[in-house]
Design a protein around this motif. Sequence first.
Motif, mmCIF file in Angstrom:
data_model
loop_
_atom_site.group_PDB
_atom_site.id
_atom_site.type_symbol
_atom_site.label_atom_id
_atom_site.label_comp_id
_atom_site.label_asym_id
_atom_site.label_seq_id
_atom_site.Cartn_x
_atom_site.Cartn_y
_atom_site.Cartn_z
ATOM 1 N N ASN A 116 -15.758 -24.226 -66.558
ATOM 2 C CA ASN A 116 -15.634 -24.006 -64.963
ATOM 3 C C ASN A 116 -17.003 -23.589 -64.554
ATOM 4 O O ASN A 116 -17.996 -23.510 -65.245
ATOM 5 N N GLY A 117 -17.222 -23.391 -63.288
ATOM 6 C CA GLY A 117 -18.491 -23.148 -62.778
ATOM 7 C C GLY A 117 -18.899 -21.738 -63.065
ATOM 8 O O GLY A 117 -17.871 -20.910 -63.373
ATOM 9 N N LEU B 253 -17.895 -18.436 -58.183
ATOM 10 C CA LEU B 253 -17.049 -18.735 -57.222
ATOM 11 C C LEU B 253 -17.615 -19.197 -55.903
ATOM 12 O O LEU B 253 -17.899 -17.947 -54.834
ATOM 13 N N THR C 175 -14.082 -22.145 -57.869
ATOM 14 C CA THR C 175 -14.764 -22.840 -58.791
ATOM 15 C C THR C 175 -14.088 -24.209 -59.421
ATOM 16 O O THR C 175 -12.797 -24.230 -59.413
#
Length: 167
Positions: A4-5, A8, A140
């Motif tokens: 995930n990134g 956020l 995200t």
Amino acid sequence: SQMNGANLNWKTNNGGLELSFRVQLSAITDVALFVGFTDQISILEMPIQASGVADGITTTATDAVGILFDTAMSTDNWWLVGVANNVDATAQNLGSAPTAATFEHFKIVLDENGNATFYHNFQRVGTVMAGAVSSNVALTPVIAGFSRAAASRNLELGAFYLIMDDS
């Protein structure tokens, strides 16, 4: 496993939030895969997965939206799924399953109110998902998946594209 990134950074109330990607699985047995957006970066979690009861889902995330393939569903197809402020949107059965070792293209478009429109292989699919995510919650992009058996599964992701209109 999960990707995930780092932050956020994405909110639908900015308007024009879009995620486009190609994905393929090495095998389509005993596997769960979710690709989309989630509100969680601090712990590893599967944002949305099969509940193991009929075609029900379990949402771990408070806000998430994406595509799901999970062989724990009674119907082993792609599913369009979302959850907004812990309220599950109505999951939509895409009516087709992935083919092993074959790329498929998806696009998720979120409007400023948190409603989602989905595309599969460049064709609009399903109906607009109202209440897919909360419009003011920071998100995200996420790719989360795991094998439901001892054998490993490989995921290949290509052409990952994310954009937000900041006007």
